[in-house]
Design an enzyme around this catalytic site. Structure first.
Site, PDB file in Angstrom:
ATOM      1  CE  LYS A  98     -25.942  90.576 -60.086  1.00 37.13           C
ATOM      2  NZ  LYS A  98     -25.406  91.903 -60.138  1.00 37.13           N
ATOM      3  CG  ASP A 132     -22.851  93.476 -62.466  1.00 36.21           C
ATOM      4  OD1 ASP A 132     -22.287  94.492 -62.881  1.00 36.21           O
ATOM      5  OD2 ASP A 132     -23.998  93.480 -61.976  1.00 36.21           O
ATOM      6  CG  MET A 133     -16.790  88.282 -60.654  1.00 42.32           C
ATOM      7  SD  MET A 133     -16.738  87.235 -62.140  1.00 42.32           S
ATOM      8  CE  MET A 133     -15.403  88.002 -63.060  1.00 42.32           C
ATOM      9  NE  ARG A 182     -18.369  97.674 -62.066  1.00 45.13           N
ATOM     10  CZ  ARG A 182     -19.501  97.016 -62.415  1.00 45.13           C
ATOM     11  NH1 ARG A 182     -19.867  95.928 -61.780  1.00 45.13           N
ATOM     12  NH2 ARG A 182     -20.242  97.455 -63.378  1.00 45.13           N
ATOM     13  CE  LYS A 185     -13.061  97.418 -49.299  1.00 47.44           C
ATOM     14  NZ  LYS A 185     -13.328  97.931 -47.943  1.00 47.44           N
ATOM     15  N   GLY A 186     -16.106  92.586 -53.369  1.00 53.78           N
ATOM     16  CA  GLY A 186     -16.821  91.309 -53.552  1.00 53.78           C
ATOM     17  C   GLY A 186     -18.001  91.232 -52.612  1.00 53.78           C
ATOM     18  CB  ALA A 187     -21.420  91.693 -53.238  1.00 53.40           C
ATOM     19  CE  LYS A 199     -14.695  96.165 -44.076  1.00 56.90           C
ATOM     20  NZ  LYS A 199     -13.675  96.985 -44.676  1.00 56.90           N
ATOM     21  CB  THR A 228     -14.129 100.890 -53.004  1.00 56.32           C
ATOM     22  OG1 THR A 228     -14.221 100.686 -51.594  1.00 56.32           O
ATOM     23  CG2 THR A 228     -13.112 101.993 -53.267  1.00 56.32           C
ATOM     24  NE  ARG A 291     -24.952  96.498 -52.517  1.00 55.55           N
ATOM     25  CZ  ARG A 291     -24.789  95.555 -53.453  1.00 55.55           C
ATOM     26  NH1 ARG A 291     -25.659  95.413 -54.402  1.00 55.55           N
ATOM     27  NH2 ARG A 291     -23.736  94.759 -53.455  1.00 55.55           N
TER      28      ARG A 291
HETATM   29  C1  LIG Z   1     -20.020 100.402 -58.833  1.00 51.75           C
HETATM   30  C2  LIG Z   1     -20.025  99.101 -58.067  1.00 51.75           C
HETATM   31  C3  LIG Z   1     -20.211  97.914 -58.748  1.00 51.75           C
HETATM   32  C4  LIG Z   1     -20.196  96.703 -58.048  1.00 51.75           C
HETATM   33  N1  LIG Z   1     -20.272  95.531 -58.744  1.00 51.75           N
HETATM   34  C5  LIG Z   1     -20.086  94.362 -58.093  1.00 51.75           C
HETATM   35  C6  LIG Z   1     -20.000  93.137 -58.795  1.00 51.75           C
HETATM   36  O1  LIG Z   1     -20.134  93.080 -60.025  1.00 51.75           O
HETATM   37  N2  LIG Z   1     -19.768  91.996 -58.085  1.00 51.75           N
HETATM   38  C7  LIG Z   1     -19.603  91.998 -56.708  1.00 51.75           C
HETATM   39  O2  LIG Z   1     -19.349  90.952 -56.128  1.00 51.75           O
HETATM   40  N3  LIG Z   1     -19.713  93.157 -56.026  1.00 51.75           N
HETATM   41  C8  LIG Z   1     -19.951  94.321 -56.665  1.00 51.75           C
HETATM   42  N4  LIG Z   1     -20.029  95.488 -55.953  1.00 51.75           N
HETATM   43  C9  LIG Z   1     -20.160  95.438 -54.468  1.00 51.75           C
HETATM   44  C10 LIG Z   1     -18.807  95.351 -53.796  1.00 51.75           C
HETATM   45  O3  LIG Z   1     -18.237  94.066 -53.998  1.00 51.75           O
HETATM   46  C11 LIG Z   1     -18.917  95.583 -52.271  1.00 51.75           C
HETATM   47  O4  LIG Z   1     -19.744  94.609 -51.710  1.00 51.75           O
HETATM   48  C12 LIG Z   1     -19.459  96.933 -51.899  1.00 51.75           C
HETATM   49  O5  LIG Z   1     -18.979  97.936 -52.745  1.00 51.75           O
HETATM   50  C13 LIG Z   1     -19.054  97.294 -50.444  1.00 51.75           C
HETATM   51  O6  LIG Z   1     -17.668  97.336 -50.339  1.00 51.75           O
HETATM   52  P1  LIG Z   1     -16.798  98.688 -50.213  1.00 51.75           P
HETATM   53  O7  LIG Z   1     -15.679  98.591 -51.180  1.00 51.75           O
HETATM   54  O8  LIG Z   1     -17.648  99.863 -50.364  1.00 51.75           O
HETATM   55  O9  LIG Z   1     -16.119  98.582 -48.797  1.00 51.75           O
HETATM   56  P2  LIG Z   1     -16.703  98.371 -47.331  1.00 51.75           P
HETATM   57  O10 LIG Z   1     -15.508  98.189 -46.479  1.00 51.75           O
HETATM   58  O11 LIG Z   1     -17.747  97.328 -47.334  1.00 51.75           O
HETATM   59  O12 LIG Z   1     -17.387  99.752 -47.016  1.00 51.75           O
HETATM   60  C14 LIG Z   1     -16.646 100.942 -46.811  1.00 51.75           C
HETATM   61  C15 LIG Z   1     -17.597 101.999 -46.271  1.00 51.75           C
HETATM   62  O13 LIG Z   1     -18.553 102.331 -47.285  1.00 51.75           O
HETATM   63  C16 LIG Z   1     -19.860 102.464 -46.730  1.00 51.75           C
HETATM   64  N5  LIG Z   1     -20.725 101.393 -47.252  1.00 51.75           N
HETATM   65  C17 LIG Z   1     -20.340 100.314 -47.993  1.00 51.75           C
HETATM   66  N6  LIG Z   1     -21.403  99.561 -48.332  1.00 51.75           N
HETATM   67  C18 LIG Z   1     -22.470 100.175 -47.785  1.00 51.75           C
HETATM   68  C19 LIG Z   1     -23.860  99.894 -47.794  1.00 51.75           C
HETATM   69  N7  LIG Z   1     -24.364  98.830 -48.422  1.00 51.75           N
HETATM   70  N8  LIG Z   1     -24.670 100.739 -47.128  1.00 51.75           N
HETATM   71  C20 LIG Z   1     -24.196 101.832 -46.501  1.00 51.75           C
HETATM   72  N9  LIG Z   1     -22.885 102.168 -46.472  1.00 51.75           N
HETATM   73  C21 LIG Z   1     -22.042 101.349 -47.100  1.00 51.75           C
HETATM   74  C22 LIG Z   1     -19.680 102.356 -45.233  1.00 51.75           C
HETATM   75  O14 LIG Z   1     -19.447 103.656 -44.746  1.00 51.75           O
HETATM   76  C23 LIG Z   1     -18.449 101.511 -45.093  1.00 51.75           C
HETATM   77  O15 LIG Z   1     -17.781 101.704 -43.881  1.00 51.75           O
HETATM   78  C24 LIG Z   1     -20.036  96.698 -56.635  1.00 51.75           C
HETATM   79  C25 LIG Z   1     -19.836  97.907 -55.960  1.00 51.75           C
HETATM   80  C26 LIG Z   1     -19.823  99.091 -56.650  1.00 51.75           C
HETATM   81  C27 LIG Z   1     -19.572 100.360 -55.897  1.00 51.75           C
END
Ligand SMILES: Cc1cc2nc3c(=O)[nH]c(=O)nc-3n(C[C@H](O)[C@H](O)[C@H](O)COP(=O)(O)OP(=O)(O)OC[C@H]3O[C@@H](n4cnc5c(N)ncnc54)[C@H](O)[C@@H]3O)c2cc1C
Length: 309
Positions: A98, A132-133, A182, A185-187, A199, A228, A291
């Site tokens: 980060k 990371d973003m 990479r 979706k965004g956290a 969503k 994802t 998370r």
């Molecule tokens: C390798 C990696 C790097 C990342 N880096 C960044 C970053 O630099 N900046 C940033 O803003 N975000 C980052 N993220 C987080 C990302 O933005 C999402 O918040 C996160 O991945 C959840 O989105 P999703 O695409 O899995 O879809 P979602 O629609 O949120 O989830 C899809 C399905 O995945 C499962 N799932 C998802 N999250 C969880 C969880 N926490 N616990 C249990 N099950 C879950 C569930 O079954 C859910 O229905 C990163 C994610 C990954 C995988």
């Protein structure tokens, strides 16, 4: 935005809760689901186990928004020391950093200098560094640091977030650099002035951006990180790649350690490149609550840990 998600994202930024809650043993127990331990050694051990199942890793030392130059120096030195330890174990383990942990809040130049030291050392170890973003307020500076770092180095990638309206424009402007991107979706909690509040719109934008990345992987030396856990987007990327005739090596799936592990193993067994991002370190609270916010049902898991031995 879902109110439970908003509330959890608020908690993730609350300084008093950040100090108080990690002291509770049941919270520390619950976090183990997403984090093998606080030490680099814990992360390396988990990486060795995953490697035996053909899943490689990305390692990230948790921390953000440091306020002292000295702290940023410690983070830089930690990564410099991690690289030979990764090599000793024979692991294929990228790093992910980060920029606010490397001093972006202090100065862009200082942050770039720290990042460059890590990239240069990583290049000696034939390793790669991802950026990371973070929150949208850091986006322009993050891309500026990425562009400058990319000028002299190919072993660097950056994360882009599909929830932001501007990301397609950013992605297209980066493509001439043959970047490693990479896509997530965004956290973070972002206002509707900059990010899709629904969503369904984030998911649709992710699909569009993933298509652009994969299409570019046909003719350019881009690396597409499909980061994802969403089963329909994972499937979609797989179909798109096969329609484009991309080899399974032209892109990789990236997922978080401990989330949808079965899917990670299945994809790896099917011959896809898969990486699990393993986080470690003592500053895990805001990261952990993000998370929980991704899946508020995870809160019930925390509560169950309250009663676990
Ligand atoms: C390798 C990696 C790097 C990342 N880096 C960044 C970053 O630099 N900046 C940033 O803003 N975000 C980052 N993220 C987080 C990302 O933005 C999402 O918040 C996160 O991945 C959840 O989105 P999703 O695409 O899995 O879809 P979602 O629609 O949120 O989830 C899809 C399905 O995945 C499962 N799932 C998802 N999250 C969880 C969880 N926490 N616990 C249990 N099950 C879950 C569930 O079954 C859910 O229905 C990163 C994610 C990954 C995988």
């Amino acid at each position: 935005m879902n109110p439970a998600r908003s509330a959890l994202l608020w908690v993730s930024n609350n300084e008093a809760l950040r100090r108080a809650l990690p002291r509770y043993a049941f919270i520390r127990r619950a976090v183990r689901r997403f984090m093998p331990g606080e030490e680099l050694e814990d992360a390396l051990g988990a990486a060795v186990e995953l490697r035996s199942k053909s899943v490689n890793v990305i390692l990230t030392h948790l921390g953000e928004n440091i306020t002292q130059a000295e702290e940023a120096g410690h983070v830089r030195d930690h990564y410099l020391e991690a690289l030979p330890r990764i090599k000793e174990r024979g692991l294929d383990a990228y790093l992910s950093v980060k920029l606010t942990q490397l001093g972006l809040d202090l100065s862009e130049e200082f942050c770039l200098e720290n990042l460059r030291s890590i990239i240069e050392r990583a290049s000696q170890f034939k390793n790669m560094v991802w950026i990371d973003m973070e929150q949208s307020g850091y986006l322009d500076r993050t891309l500026s640091v990425f562009r400058k770092a990319r000028e002299g180095s190919s072993n660097i990638g950056v994360c882009l977030q599909a929830y932001l309206y501007r990301t397609e424009k950013d992605l297209r402007s980066l493509l001439p650099l043959d970047p490693a991107i990479r896509l997530v979706k965004g956290a973070y909690a972002e206002p509707s002035s900059v990010a899709f509040p629904r969503k369904a719109d984030v998911d649709a934008n992710y699909a569009t951006l993933a298509d652009i990345l994969l299409e570019n992987a046909v003719s350019r030396r881009t690396l597409a990180g499909i980061a994802t856990h969403d089963p329909s987007l994972i499937r979609r990327a797989r179909l798109k790649a096969s329609e484009l005739g991309l080899s399974n090596q032209a892109f990789e799936y990236q997922l978080l350690f401990g989330i949808r592990t079965e899917e990670q193993l299945r994809l790896a067994a099917d011959g896809y490149r898969v990486r699990a991002l393993i986080s470690y370190g003592s500053f895990w609270f805001p990261w952990y609550v993000r998370r929980l916010a991704e899946r508020p049902a995870n809160v019930s898991f925390v509560l169950r840990s309250l009663f676990a031995r």
